[in-house]
Motif scaffolding. Structure first.
Motif, mmCIF file in Angstrom:
data_model
loop_
_atom_site.group_PDB
_atom_site.id
_atom_site.type_symbol
_atom_site.label_atom_id
_atom_site.label_comp_id
_atom_site.label_asym_id
_atom_site.label_seq_id
_atom_site.Cartn_x
_atom_site.Cartn_y
_atom_site.Cartn_z
ATOM 1 N N LEU A 25 33.950 6.616 51.999
ATOM 2 C CA LEU A 25 33.385 7.419 51.863
ATOM 3 C C LEU A 25 31.726 7.479 51.218
ATOM 4 O O LEU A 25 31.358 6.986 51.063
ATOM 5 N N PHE A 26 31.479 9.255 51.158
ATOM 6 C CA PHE A 26 30.525 9.363 50.834
ATOM 7 C C PHE A 26 29.693 10.937 50.349
ATOM 8 O O PHE A 26 30.981 11.723 49.904
ATOM 9 N N PHE A 27 29.007 10.825 49.722
ATOM 10 C CA PHE A 27 28.995 11.497 48.684
ATOM 11 C C PHE A 27 27.100 12.381 48.789
ATOM 12 O O PHE A 27 26.336 11.449 48.762
ATOM 13 N N ARG A 28 27.515 13.616 48.397
ATOM 14 C CA ARG A 28 25.118 13.509 48.747
ATOM 15 C C ARG A 28 25.038 14.546 47.989
ATOM 16 O O ARG A 28 26.189 15.897 48.260
ATOM 17 N N GLY A 29 24.631 15.165 46.744
ATOM 18 C CA GLY A 29 24.163 15.737 45.904
ATOM 19 C C GLY A 29 22.342 16.195 46.298
ATOM 20 O O GLY A 29 22.160 15.168 45.974
ATOM 21 N N MET A 30 22.032 17.999 46.549
ATOM 22 C CA MET A 30 20.802 18.051 45.828
ATOM 23 C C MET A 30 20.448 19.019 45.328
ATOM 24 O O MET A 30 21.127 20.080 45.452
ATOM 25 N N TYR A 31 19.371 19.205 44.203
ATOM 26 C CA TYR A 31 19.687 20.676 43.347
ATOM 27 C C TYR A 31 17.490 20.693 44.196
ATOM 28 O O TYR A 31 16.452 19.682 43.639
ATOM 29 N N SER A 32 17.481 21.664 44.375
ATOM 30 C CA SER A 32 15.992 21.680 45.117
ATOM 31 C C SER A 32 15.896 23.078 44.109
ATOM 32 O O SER A 32 16.276 24.204 43.440
ATOM 33 N N LYS A 58 7.607 23.558 46.727
ATOM 34 C CA LYS A 58 8.469 23.377 45.751
ATOM 35 C C LYS A 58 9.120 21.821 46.249
ATOM 36 O O LYS A 58 8.510 21.293 46.658
ATOM 37 N N MET A 59 9.778 22.107 45.044
ATOM 38 C CA MET A 59 10.543 20.205 45.054
ATOM 39 C C MET A 59 11.768 20.122 45.151
ATOM 40 O O MET A 59 12.715 21.608 44.494
ATOM 41 N N GLY A 60 12.385 18.631 44.943
ATOM 42 C CA GLY A 60 13.843 18.455 45.257
ATOM 43 C C GLY A 60 14.424 17.484 45.164
ATOM 44 O O GLY A 60 13.486 16.601 44.629
ATOM 45 N N ILE A 61 15.308 17.342 43.843
ATOM 46 C CA ILE A 61 16.357 15.762 43.282
ATOM 47 C C ILE A 61 17.628 15.428 43.984
ATOM 48 O O ILE A 61 18.139 16.662 43.859
ATOM 49 N N GLY A 62 17.308 14.243 44.678
ATOM 50 C CA GLY A 62 19.217 14.876 44.826
ATOM 51 C C GLY A 62 19.459 13.217 45.049
ATOM 52 O O GLY A 62 18.981 11.974 45.326
ATOM 53 N N ILE A 63 21.026 12.520 45.300
ATOM 54 C CA ILE A 63 21.604 11.470 45.880
ATOM 55 C C ILE A 63 22.742 11.882 46.164
ATOM 56 O O ILE A 63 22.782 12.573 47.299
ATOM 57 N N ASN A 64 22.587 10.056 47.124
ATOM 58 C CA ASN A 64 22.961 9.999 48.138
ATOM 59 C C ASN A 64 24.230 8.712 47.655
ATOM 60 O O ASN A 64 23.540 7.606 47.248
#
Length: 447
Positions: A323-330, A306-312
């Motif tokens: 301010l904050f933002f997170r996003g991830m795609y697995s 299982k793999m994923g990539i995210g930004i923070n």
């Protein structure tokens, strides 16, 4: 006042040891909500549509010792007592209380949350002060250094940190803001693991690499010690910056898990080829579904990746607003193994200190989070299948959404009181159920 000397064992300019503790109580109340069906055909993972009460009570002691230059040892015994909503079932990426564990009970349970060694090798650059705190011994640190951490701790003690969303006992209550909801980081049922992390700091840049043990069975407490064949790997690149005089940071995170886990498409195919391979007949590890017309992941567990990539992202706008933002795609092909039921996720919001209304130690937080699941995951749930947390017996798919608003009031020097409101839409990604209103309060003490 005398000057600090090398003989001071607890000098804050060169601390040799420290001891801290925390105690937190979180209470949640959920209103009754509309639902077209609940636990359809014996599927056990619906959030109850009736009013419910939930709580967690935790205590943690943090002990640190500086053994030699750059060498530090930490241990943190912990206690939890809890009562989740609906047995911790029926919510995907937006579980309302980050403290909840997958095996907790109302009786107090004591355990070791952390016990690890950290070695720092200074490599020059500019020197800055490291403040004393839980799991942090005061001293000086070079801006260029290599740090290795090994032992028993949590992946998110080091990875996917954010100044405005992730401080577990001062900020948002909802788990969607603790880390990326789609980050299926290796952990036991309490959120901890054994592993090793190497961090290279070079001024404003940092690179982190880590390997951790995952559970033997999905969402279970015992860990798999075969860390060369079954593991969770992660890598994170961080850059800190200044924009118009205000600090910020950008982080890129990737993870890769290799575990004995089932693929949703394989479970569907196995059931369609032989309906006897349903959720009620498997004798290996399963979630005790009584739906005989549903597929089950227990039939198809084997080594999978299982793999994923995210930004923070975090950015201070003024000294009192961030301010904050997170996003991830697995990839969404396999079951949730360690964290929560989400294959893709975003979260964003703001944290506002109370300086403007004369309460500089108070904080107001506003956040929004949304989670998605893959098509294969949705198809599996629509056929009546379940994973560790969700499955209503049927699915009218929509993304799960939550809004979380909290206000933290600084009561006295070491005590805080927080009030929290959460509005949850499409619980467990099901538009046939909800929305749900959840009210919370938190009392937090530090020693």
């Amino acid at each position: 006042m005398r000057a600090l000397s090398d003989n001071d064992l607890h000098a804050f300019q060169d601390e040799r040891w420290n001891a801290y503790a925390q105690a937190t109580y979180i209470s949640n109340f959920k209103d009754a909500f509309p639902a077209a069906y609940t636990n359809l055909n014996g599927t056990p993972n619906s959030l109850s549509n009736k009013a419910e009460y939930s709580f967690t009570a935790t205590f943690t002691a943090y002990l640190g010792l500086k053994a030699w230059k750059g060498g530090e040892f930490y241990v943190a015994p912990e206690m939890i007592s809890e009562q989740p909503l609906s047995g911790l079932k029926g919510i995907g990426g937006s579980i309302q209380n980050f403290e909840l564990q997958k095996n907790g009970t109302t009786s107090a349970t004591w355990y070791r949350s952390r016990a690890y060694y950290r070695q720092t090798i200074e490599l020059g650059g500019t020197s800055s002060i490291v403040n004393s705190g839980p799991l942090q011994i005061a001293g000086l640190a070079d801006s260029r250094r290599f740090v290795i951490t090994a032992g028993n701790f949590s992946v998110i003690d080091i990875f996917d940190k954010n100044t405005y969303a992730g401080d577990l006992r001062h900020q948002f209550l909802n788990m969607a803001f603790m880390t990326n909801a789609a980050y299926d980081f290796a952990a036991d049922a309490r959120g901890y693991s054994w592993g090793v992390v190497g961090e290279m700091y070079f001024d404003d840049w940092a690179l982190r690499l880590g390997r951790f043990a995952g559970p033997k069975d999905p969402n279970a407490l015992p860990l798999n010690a075969d860390i060369f064949n079954f593991y969770g790997d992660q890598a994170e690149l961080e850059h800190k910056h200044i924009i118009k005089g205000q600090p910020g940071a950008l982080r890129l995170l990737v993870y890769r898990n290799r575990e004995n886990m089932g693929r949703f498409s394989d479970a569907i195919a196995a059931y369609q080829a032989d309906p006897a391979k349903n959720a009620t007949t498997c004798t290996s590890f399963n979630y005790a579904s009584e739906n005989a017309s549903a597929p089950d992941l227990c039939w198809v567990r084997k080594p999978n990746v299982k793999m994923g990539i995210g930004i923070n992202i975090e950015q201070s706008i003024t000294p009192d607003i961030g301010l904050f933002f997170r996003g991830m795609y697995s990839d969404g092909k396999t079951e949730v193994f360690s964290y929560t039921s989400s294959d893709r996720s975003i979260s964003f919001g703001t944290s506002i200190k109370g300086m403007r209304w004369g309460r500089e130690k108070d904080t107001l937080g506003l956040g929004y989070a949304q989670s998605w699941i893959s098509k294969a995951h949705a198809d599996y749930l629509n056929m009546g299948g379940i994973d560790g947390f969700i499955g209503d017996g049927k699915l009218k798919y929509e993304p799960e959404q939550v809004m979380d608003i909290y206000y933290q009031c600084h009561v006295v020097s070491s005590a805080w009181l927080s009030l929290d409101y959460q509005h949850l839409a499409n619980p467990a990604y099901n538009a046939d159920r909800g929305p749900v209103d959840i009210y919370g309060a938190r009392v937090h003490f530090e020693f």
